[in-house]
Design a protein around this motif. Sequence first.
Motif, PDB file in Angstrom:
ATOM      1  N   LEU A 148       9.005   5.850 -13.428  1.00  0.00           N
ATOM      2  CA  LEU A 148       8.827   4.414 -13.221  1.00  0.00           C
ATOM      3  C   LEU A 148       7.882   3.831 -14.259  1.00  0.00           C
ATOM      4  CD1 LEU A 148       8.339   4.394  -9.331  1.00  0.00           C
ATOM      5  CD2 LEU A 148      10.455   3.960 -10.594  1.00  0.00           C
ATOM      6  N   GLY A 149       8.265   2.686 -14.822  1.00  0.00           N
ATOM      7  CA  GLY A 149       7.381   1.947 -15.711  1.00  0.00           C
ATOM      8  C   GLY A 149       6.511   1.020 -14.888  1.00  0.00           C
ATOM      9  N   TRP A 150       6.661  -0.278 -15.085  1.00  0.00           N
ATOM     10  CA  TRP A 150       5.908  -1.263 -14.304  1.00  0.00           C
ATOM     11  C   TRP A 150       6.466  -1.334 -12.887  1.00  0.00           C
ATOM     12  CZ3 TRP A 150       1.395  -3.277 -15.498  1.00  0.00           C
ATOM     13  CH2 TRP A 150       1.021  -3.383 -16.841  1.00  0.00           C
ATOM     14  N   ILE A 151       5.590  -1.163 -11.913  1.00  0.00           N
ATOM     15  CA  ILE A 151       5.959  -1.323 -10.507  1.00  0.00           C
ATOM     16  C   ILE A 151       5.347  -2.643 -10.065  1.00  0.00           C
ATOM     17  CG2 ILE A 151       5.870  -0.305  -8.216  1.00  0.00           C
ATOM     18  CD1 ILE A 151       4.890   2.222 -10.340  1.00  0.00           C
ATOM     19  N   ARG A 172       0.840  -1.202   0.000  1.00  0.00           N
ATOM     20  CA  ARG A 172       0.000   0.000   0.000  1.00  0.00           C
ATOM     21  C   ARG A 172       0.878   1.257   0.000  1.00  0.00           C
ATOM     22  NH1 ARG A 172      -2.425   3.569   3.670  1.00  0.00           N
ATOM     23  NH2 ARG A 172      -4.580   4.165   3.130  1.00  0.00           N
ATOM     24  N   THR A 173       1.910   1.243   0.833  1.00  0.00           N
ATOM     25  CA  THR A 173       2.843   2.368   0.867  1.00  0.00           C
ATOM     26  C   THR A 173       3.563   2.509  -0.469  1.00  0.00           C
ATOM     27  OG1 THR A 173       3.165   2.078   3.250  1.00  0.00           O
ATOM     28  CG2 THR A 173       4.834   3.339   2.074  1.00  0.00           C
ATOM     29  N   MET A 174       3.951   1.391  -1.051  1.00  0.00           N
ATOM     30  CA  MET A 174       4.578   1.419  -2.380  1.00  0.00           C
ATOM     31  C   MET A 174       3.684   2.102  -3.405  1.00  0.00           C
ATOM     32  SD  MET A 174       6.473  -2.202  -3.244  1.00  0.00           S
ATOM     33  CE  MET A 174       6.905  -1.679  -4.906  1.00  0.00           C
ATOM     34  N   SER A 231       4.750   5.523  -5.077  1.00  0.00           N
ATOM     35  CA  SER A 231       5.096   5.427  -6.500  1.00  0.00           C
ATOM     36  C   SER A 231       4.379   6.481  -7.323  1.00  0.00           C
ATOM     37  CB  SER A 231       4.775   4.031  -7.044  1.00  0.00           C
ATOM     38  OG  SER A 231       3.379   3.795  -7.115  1.00  0.00           O
ATOM     39  N   MET A 232       3.243   6.983  -6.826  1.00  0.00           N
ATOM     40  CA  MET A 232       2.504   8.014  -7.537  1.00  0.00           C
ATOM     41  C   MET A 232       3.330   9.289  -7.696  1.00  0.00           C
ATOM     42  SD  MET A 232      -1.233   7.424  -5.737  1.00  0.00           S
ATOM     43  CE  MET A 232      -2.006   8.805  -6.563  1.00  0.00           C
ATOM     44  N   HIS A 274      -7.282   5.364  -7.840  1.00  0.00           N
ATOM     45  CA  HIS A 274      -6.335   6.408  -8.251  1.00  0.00           C
ATOM     46  C   HIS A 274      -6.010   6.343  -9.744  1.00  0.00           C
ATOM     47  CE1 HIS A 274      -5.597   8.137  -4.301  1.00  0.00           C
ATOM     48  NE2 HIS A 274      -5.614   6.905  -3.808  1.00  0.00           N
ATOM     49  N   LYS A 275      -6.791   5.550 -10.466  1.00  0.00           N
ATOM     50  CA  LYS A 275      -6.744   5.510 -11.933  1.00  0.00           C
ATOM     51  C   LYS A 275      -5.365   5.129 -12.488  1.00  0.00           C
ATOM     52  CE  LYS A 275     -10.590   8.719 -12.642  1.00  0.00           C
ATOM     53  NZ  LYS A 275     -11.068   8.623 -11.254  1.00  0.00           N
TER      54      LYS A 275
END
Length: 302
Positions: free
Chosen positions: A254-257, A241-243, A247-248, A277-278
């Motif tokens: 960043l590409g794929w997380i 969840r924090t990630m 990451s936003m 968050h779309k």
Amino acid sequence: MSHSPQKKSLHPRNIHGIGYDFKKLTARNPALKDYIVLTPAGTESIDFGNPDAVFELNKSLLQKYYEIEYWSILKNSLCPPIPGRADYIHYLADLLAEDNNETVPKGKRVRIMDIGTGSSCIYPILGQRLYQWSFVATEIDINAIHHVQSILKNNPNLKNNIDVRLQENKENIFTGVIEKGEHFQAVVCNPPFFKSREDNWSKSTKKFHNLNKKPGAMPVQNFGGHPNELWCEGGERQFVRTMIYQSMEYKEQLGWITSLLSDKKNLKPLVAILEYHKAKAVKIIPMTQGNKTIRILAWKWS
């Protein structure tokens, strides 16, 4: 016989799907011989309840199939099972291929970030040897970083392809380790699974007794693990969840997380956050290894 049974349901490109050839493995690492046992079916294997046996097997696999001559882990660190870790890398390669005309991208221009690399540095090692990617490996434990640096120093084929960085603020995942102007095609992570020391001990004890049928045997974790590797407040759900939220802040870099998720119950609430968050894309990639299924949760913002 020198082969263990074939591994169930590993990725089609995973060389370990054919099982373990102990004759070849012990030729590269004679220390493994001391841990080989015969199964009731008459095939060779090791005692997977013995952490020393697990370590020597993984060391042998790295030597034989990945040309890693020097590899060790800090005492009581997580000892990663190579076949399963290689599966993550292969599935990540498939994910990257979707954005590359269905061709797996190879070479050091493909930059991957590994969150919490540990003292084993296993994902960067496998990703570099399998697909020649370059990595930034992050870690909050300075002792683990020093250990990884010794691995890199003693393996010239890794030295210039893996950059290890200290995350000084344990509350941060990306801030402090991503530099301005950097871009990563993907992020990998094996988050702390347990919610607490007590949660870790309870579940590890149950697993040990399932593996070890000897009456009175004292529980031991066959894969080891330091506290920061095994548990954090809220367990893997809170960590991922924090990630997601952090990451936003790095949508353009960043590409794929991606992250492993061991508990299926954590998928629905995490996917709900991403959808709210779309996120541009969300994928759930199952990995089946024997009787166990774990998942890769993958998302990207742009």
